[in-house]
Design an enzyme around this catalytic site. Structure first.
Site, mmCIF file in Angstrom:
data_model
loop_
_atom_site.group_PDB
_atom_site.id
_atom_site.type_symbol
_atom_site.label_atom_id
_atom_site.label_comp_id
_atom_site.label_asym_id
_atom_site.label_seq_id
_atom_site.Cartn_x
_atom_site.Cartn_y
_atom_site.Cartn_z
ATOM 1 C CB CYS A 190 7.382 3.608 2.763
ATOM 2 S SG CYS A 190 5.627 3.393 2.447
ATOM 3 C CG HIS A 220 9.333 0.024 3.188
ATOM 4 N ND1 HIS A 220 8.549 0.125 4.319
ATOM 5 C CD2 HIS A 220 8.507 0.201 2.132
ATOM 6 C CE1 HIS A 220 7.302 0.363 3.954
ATOM 7 N NE2 HIS A 220 7.248 0.416 2.637
ATOM 8 C CG ASN A 275 3.684 -0.933 3.561
ATOM 9 O OD1 ASN A 275 4.222 -0.185 4.378
ATOM 10 N ND2 ASN A 275 3.726 -0.722 2.259
HETATM 11 N N1 ACO Z 1 -6.735 -10.968 -3.203
HETATM 12 C C1 ACO Z 1 -6.942 -11.846 -4.193
HETATM 13 N N2 ACO Z 1 -6.650 -11.573 -5.478
HETATM 14 C C2 ACO Z 1 -6.162 -10.365 -5.759
HETATM 15 C C3 ACO Z 1 -5.936 -9.396 -4.770
HETATM 16 C C4 ACO Z 1 -6.251 -9.727 -3.454
HETATM 17 N N3 ACO Z 1 -6.085 -8.879 -2.433
HETATM 18 N N4 ACO Z 1 -5.435 -8.294 -5.352
HETATM 19 C C5 ACO Z 1 -5.353 -8.559 -6.657
HETATM 20 N N5 ACO Z 1 -5.789 -9.820 -6.917
HETATM 21 C C6 ACO Z 1 -5.850 -10.516 -8.191
HETATM 22 C C7 ACO Z 1 -5.905 -9.558 -9.364
HETATM 23 O O1 ACO Z 1 -7.223 -9.170 -9.651
HETATM 24 C C8 ACO Z 1 -5.305 -10.396 -10.461
HETATM 25 O O2 ACO Z 1 -6.270 -11.271 -10.966
HETATM 26 P P1 ACO Z 1 -6.331 -11.592 -12.536
HETATM 27 O O3 ACO Z 1 -5.017 -12.244 -12.853
HETATM 28 O O4 ACO Z 1 -7.508 -12.497 -12.626
HETATM 29 O O5 ACO Z 1 -6.502 -10.272 -13.199
HETATM 30 C C9 ACO Z 1 -4.247 -11.226 -9.728
HETATM 31 O O6 ACO Z 1 -4.640 -11.246 -8.345
HETATM 32 C C10 ACO Z 1 -2.860 -10.650 -9.832
HETATM 33 O O7 ACO Z 1 -2.924 -9.264 -9.484
HETATM 34 P P2 ACO Z 1 -1.677 -8.332 -9.580
HETATM 35 O O8 ACO Z 1 -2.053 -6.934 -9.261
HETATM 36 O O9 ACO Z 1 -0.980 -8.610 -10.875
HETATM 37 O O10 ACO Z 1 -0.817 -8.931 -8.389
HETATM 38 P P3 ACO Z 1 0.675 -8.680 -8.080
HETATM 39 O O11 ACO Z 1 1.397 -9.937 -8.131
HETATM 40 O O12 ACO Z 1 1.232 -7.505 -8.827
HETATM 41 O O13 ACO Z 1 0.607 -8.253 -6.542
HETATM 42 C C11 ACO Z 1 0.725 -6.352 -5.112
HETATM 43 C C12 ACO Z 1 -0.095 -7.086 -6.162
HETATM 44 C C13 ACO Z 1 0.857 -7.241 -3.888
HETATM 45 C C14 ACO Z 1 0.006 -5.069 -4.727
HETATM 46 C C15 ACO Z 1 2.119 -6.046 -5.685
HETATM 47 O O14 ACO Z 1 1.996 -5.456 -6.950
HETATM 48 C C16 ACO Z 1 2.933 -5.163 -4.792
HETATM 49 O O15 ACO Z 1 3.320 -5.540 -3.698
HETATM 50 N N6 ACO Z 1 3.264 -3.959 -5.271
HETATM 51 C C17 ACO Z 1 4.085 -3.049 -4.526
HETATM 52 C C18 ACO Z 1 3.344 -2.557 -3.330
HETATM 53 C C19 ACO Z 1 4.198 -1.574 -2.598
HETATM 54 O O16 ACO Z 1 5.355 -1.769 -2.406
HETATM 55 N N7 ACO Z 1 3.606 -0.456 -2.230
HETATM 56 C C20 ACO Z 1 4.382 0.575 -1.649
HETATM 57 C C21 ACO Z 1 3.975 0.872 -0.374
HETATM 58 S S1 ACO Z 1 2.276 0.939 -0.077
HETATM 59 C C22 ACO Z 1 2.173 2.239 0.977
HETATM 60 O O17 ACO Z 1 2.956 3.085 0.922
HETATM 61 C C23 ACO Z 1 1.189 2.251 1.924
#
Ligand code: ACO
Length: 315
Positions: free
Chosen positions: A116, A240, A270
């Site tokens: 990215c 980004h 993204n």
């Molecule tokens: N829909 C509904 N619920 C979900 C989803 C979804 N798509 N995904 C996870 N959950 C649930 C989980 O199971 C969890 O439930 P629980 O509390 O009952 O266990 C709850 O939501 C919280 O999940 P987390 O993983 O803790 O959610 P978080 O707030 O960390 O958000 C996310 C997840 C959006 C992926 C975040 O961590 C993030 O943005 N990380 C960085 C991503 C990024 O920058 N990636 C780099 C680029 S990606 C690429 O290069 C293509």
């Protein structure tokens, strides 16, 4: 690694363009096929919809042609195509070869894969080519992340989108627009975000989130300082587009008001190395960038890699 530019030949952006697939996939569309919902996706990521479809080369060709038209340049005036992508059409040849042929550029063509962060890496490399004599370059970020996504894995599927953005970069005598750049990588973190040959994108979302904020802030602060500026001098932040919460946290820590950040993640998700040029072009098309403005581009991604650049717009 960071430095101010000391060369006597710089570059200016003279044209820009984007291409996104026609197909819009909303959060509700996704919740019809997997255990997710619009409220969760919007609150946790800022994404409302994304575009899905096409190939990396096709999107890059369309964005590149749009940038050439905006610059008033013909393909035969371009010395090289520098294509940032982490989703090449094939392993061999580089997707830039297809783009070079499709646009009709007589010069060189090569891919840059820094995930990215790729577009900012490509922009830095392109400035190096201008410094050693290139006259005009097409710098493109193009991705089809949908092709390496497991559409049953909600942890990744809700995040990704496809698209491309391009700029024409032309040589000028003197320093040009680029005031500073900062490129970094830490390969010991490559397990956080990866995709094997023939496999699907895997991401440790929580850890990527934590690291992303830290590296983006460090990299941006270094680039701002190298440019001889302070955060208050930044007119526009083009980050980004991985997660709206990452953008907000970075703004807060950098001391840059969120209103100065360009946000297109709501429309495109993204799109990896396409996300910064998609956001930059959006800012240009909506009149948010004026001559003399200081623009900070900053990104992070798989590797992990990170990259920032400060441009003084105009010239
Ligand atoms: N829909 C509904 N619920 C979900 C989803 C979804 N798509 N995904 C996870 N959950 C649930 C989980 O199971 C969890 O439930 P629980 O509390 O009952 O266990 C709850 O939501 C919280 O999940 P987390 O993983 O803790 O959610 P978080 O707030 O960390 O958000 C996310 C997840 C959006 C992926 C975040 O961590 C993030 O943005 N990380 C960085 C991503 C990024 O920058 N990636 C780099 C680029 S990606 C690429 O290069 C293509």
């Amino acid at each position: 690694m960071a430095t101010t530019r000391t060369g006597v030949r710089g570059g200016i952006v003279t044209g820009w363009g984007i291409s996104v697939p026609d197909k819009v996939v909303t959060n509700d569309d996704l919740s019809a096929t997997m255990d997710t919902n619009d409220a969760w996706i919007r609150e946790r990521t800022g994404i409302r919809e994304r575009r899905i479809g096409g190939t990396t080369s096709q999107l890059a060709i369309e964005a590149g042609l749009a940038a050439l038209a905006r610059a008033g340049r013909r393909p035969d005036e371009i010395d090289a195509v520098v294509l940032a992508t982490t989703t090449p059409d094939q392993i061999v040849p580089g997707t830039s070869a297809t783009v070079q042929d499709g646009i009709g550029v007589p010069g060189g063509a090569f891919d840059v894969n820094a995930a990215c962060s790729g577009f900012v890496y490509a922009l830095a490399v392109a400035h190096g080519l201008l410094a050693i004599g290139a006259e005009r370059l097409l710098v493109i970020g193009s991705e089809t992340l949908s092709r390496i996504t497991d559409w049953d894995d909600r942890s990744v599927a809700v995040l990704v989108g496809d698209g491309a953005g391009a700029v024409v970069l032309e040589a000028v005598d003197g320093p040009g627009q680029l005031l500073s750049w900062n490129l970094g990588a830490d390969g010991s973190l490559r397990h956080l975000l990866m995709c094997d040959h023939g496999g699907y994108l895997f991401m440790d979302g929580k850890e990527v989130f934590r690291k992303a904020v830290r590296v983006v802030v460090d990299s941006a602060e270094q680039a701002i300082a190298e440019a001889g500026l302070t955060a208050a001098d930044v007119s526009l932040l083009v980050p980004h587009q991985a997660n709206l919460r990452i953008i907000s946290a970075a703004c807060q820590r950098l001391g840059i008001p969120e209103e100065k950040a360009v946000v297109v993640i709501d429309r495109y998700g993204n799109t990896s190395s396409a996300s910064i040029p998609l956001a930059l072009v959006d800012a240009l098309e909506t009149g948010r960038l004026q001559p003399g403005d200081h623009v900070l581009l900053t990104g992070f991604g798989g590797g992990m890699t990170w990259a920032s650049a400060v441009l003084r717009w105009g010239g």
